[in-house]
Write a protein that holds these residues in place. Structure first.
Motif, PDB file in Angstrom:
ATOM      1  N   VAL A  60      -1.357   3.425 -10.509  1.00 55.26           N
ATOM      2  CA  VAL A  60      -1.894   2.179  -9.930  1.00 55.26           C
ATOM      3  C   VAL A  60      -0.815   1.444  -9.143  1.00 55.26           C
ATOM      4  O   VAL A  60      -0.855   1.396  -7.913  1.00 55.26           O
ATOM      5  N   PRO A 118      -6.621   4.716   0.214  1.00 54.38           N
ATOM      6  CA  PRO A 118      -7.563   4.699  -0.911  1.00 54.38           C
ATOM      7  C   PRO A 118      -8.376   5.978  -1.044  1.00 54.38           C
ATOM      8  O   PRO A 118      -8.615   6.447  -2.171  1.00 54.38           O
ATOM      9  N   TRP A 155      -6.151   8.612  -2.534  1.00 54.35           N
ATOM     10  CA  TRP A 155      -5.898   8.258  -3.938  1.00 54.35           C
ATOM     11  C   TRP A 155      -7.068   8.638  -4.829  1.00 54.35           C
ATOM     12  O   TRP A 155      -6.890   9.192  -5.915  1.00 54.35           O
ATOM     13  N   LEU A 156      -8.291   8.376  -4.367  1.00 52.99           N
ATOM     14  CA  LEU A 156      -9.477   8.702  -5.161  1.00 52.99           C
ATOM     15  C   LEU A 156      -9.625  10.208  -5.353  1.00 52.99           C
ATOM     16  O   LEU A 156     -10.036  10.667  -6.426  1.00 52.99           O
ATOM     17  N   LEU A 158      -6.965  11.177  -7.915  1.00 52.81           N
ATOM     18  CA  LEU A 158      -6.995  10.461  -9.187  1.00 52.81           C
ATOM     19  C   LEU A 158      -7.383  11.338 -10.383  1.00 52.81           C
ATOM     20  O   LEU A 158      -6.722  11.264 -11.431  1.00 52.81           O
ATOM     21  N   GLY A 187       0.815  -1.202   0.000  1.00 54.51           N
ATOM     22  CA  GLY A 187       0.000   0.000   0.000  1.00 54.51           C
ATOM     23  C   GLY A 187       0.849   1.252   0.000  1.00 54.51           C
ATOM     24  O   GLY A 187       1.908   1.303   0.641  1.00 54.51           O
ATOM     25  N   ASN A 188       0.409   2.253  -0.729  1.00 51.53           N
ATOM     26  CA  ASN A 188       1.149   3.512  -0.810  1.00 51.53           C
ATOM     27  C   ASN A 188       0.279   4.652  -0.294  1.00 51.53           C
ATOM     28  O   ASN A 188       0.432   5.084   0.847  1.00 51.53           O
ATOM     29  N   LEU A 189      -0.675   5.114  -1.085  1.00 50.85           N
ATOM     30  CA  LEU A 189      -1.602   6.144  -0.637  1.00 50.85           C
ATOM     31  C   LEU A 189      -2.842   5.493  -0.016  1.00 50.85           C
ATOM     32  O   LEU A 189      -3.285   4.440  -0.485  1.00 50.85           O
ATOM     33  N   LEU A 206      -1.512   4.103  -5.985  1.00 51.49           N
ATOM     34  CA  LEU A 206      -2.253   3.418  -4.928  1.00 51.49           C
ATOM     35  C   LEU A 206      -1.376   2.373  -4.259  1.00 51.49           C
ATOM     36  O   LEU A 206      -1.421   2.199  -3.034  1.00 51.49           O
ATOM     37  N   TYR A 207      -0.571   1.688  -5.073  1.00 49.44           N
ATOM     38  CA  TYR A 207       0.338   0.663  -4.566  1.00 49.44           C
ATOM     39  C   TYR A 207       1.738   0.900  -5.101  1.00 49.44           C
ATOM     40  O   TYR A 207       1.928   1.595  -6.107  1.00 49.44           O
TER      41      TYR A 207
END
Length: 297
Positions: free
Chosen positions: A246, A140, A143-144, A147, A136-138, A258-259
């Motif tokens: 992604v 969720p 991230w959304l 995005l 996992g990075n950000l 995200l990852y």
């Protein structure tokens, strides 16, 4: 070597002023445009924020592992997007639309290529996840929120590169030297060499150059087959969305992902075979797009 009708139309605007000195000077104009626009942006940041704060932002751009650094890095491609537009206007008296191709065809082929590449790359990620566990990075929800901006910025970044390498350079070379080894090969080789990054890629640096060069050849051939940047741009856009938004490789541009991968880009033992796998996927994508869209070009 005769061109296909669609590609002949794509190259036609460049044929009005095909002199080699115009192309060489155009490359200098593009470099100057990037330097001037980027310098003006940097100066504005210094005036608004002060030298120390602006320097901190620059460090984030050079190491884009934060959302801010990645957003600023991708936003800097606005300067690159302007570069071929300025060169085409000043030295060849042609507008920005001539760098892209017919609008309707470009949009259709961009959408088709993006959808196909996204679907195939989703399958590739599933296959990859059987052997690796993404980290996992950000969060969720963060991230959304980021995005939409990320998608727009990747669209600009890939569009800028396509307009330069598969637009301006490829068109002007084709107008002067109508052989694919020249008008496809030289821009692709330059595109590949500009990806040389031994600090990030370590022992994979030259493998990445070869991979990027072959990507450039595939994208150039799609332009030759379809007569617009649409398919090449869609391929480039979807590819970079996966790699930047992604699942990003550790140590590269990870700030909006995200990852991230459990390995770094310079880990030759792991990433070397993966580069080869990516090239195989690229070959499949190219073959499908070439057959599907080339007949409709």
């Amino acid at each position: 070597m005769p061109f296909r009708p669609a590609f002949e139309s794509f190259v036609a605007p460049a044929c009005r002023r095909p002199a080699l000195w115009r192309l060489l000077l155009g490359m200098l104009v593009m470099i100057a445009t990037v330097v001037v626009v980027s310098g003006a942006a940097a100066g504005a940041f210094v005036l608004l924020m002060g030298r120390e704060a602006a320097g901190a932002l620059l460090r984030q751009i050079l190491e884009p592992q934060s959302p801010t650094g990645t957003i600023l890095l991708l936003a800097s491609f606005v300067a690159m997007a302007l570069a071929p537009v300025v060169a085409a206007a000043v030295l060849h008296r042609r507008g920005p639309g001539s760098l892209i191709g017919p609008a309707g065809r470009t949009i259709r082929h961009f959408a088709a290529a993006t959808a196909l590449v996204a679907a195939l790359y989703a399958l590739s990620i599933l296959a990859w996840s059987a052997g690796f566990a993404a980290q996992g990075n950000l969060p969720p929800e963060t991230w959304l929120v980021l995005l939409p901006a990320g998608l727009v910025l990747v669209l600009i970044q890939t569009g800028a590169e396509e307009a330069i390498f598969r637009g301006y350079l490829m068109q002007q070379l084709a107008a002067r030297f109508p052989h694919p080894a020249v008008y496809m090969g030289l821009p692709s080789l330059l595109f590949g060499v500009l990806h040389f990054d031994p600090l990030t890629m370590g022992g994979n640096a030259w493998a990445v150059v070869v991979s990027a060069t072959l990507f450039g050849v595939a994208a150039a051939d799609l332009v030759r087959a379809t007569g617009s940047l649409g398919a090449a741009w869609g391929l480039h856009f979807a590819n970079n969305c996966v790699a930047i938004l992604v699942v990003a490789t550790q140590g590269t541009i990870t700030g909006l992902a995200l990852y991230v991968t459990p390995y770094e880009a310079g880990d030759v033992a792991v990433t070397g075979p993966l580069i080869l796998a990516d090239l195989i996927t690229l070959g499949v994508v190219w073959a499908i797009l070439r057959r599907w869209l080339g007949r409709r070009g």
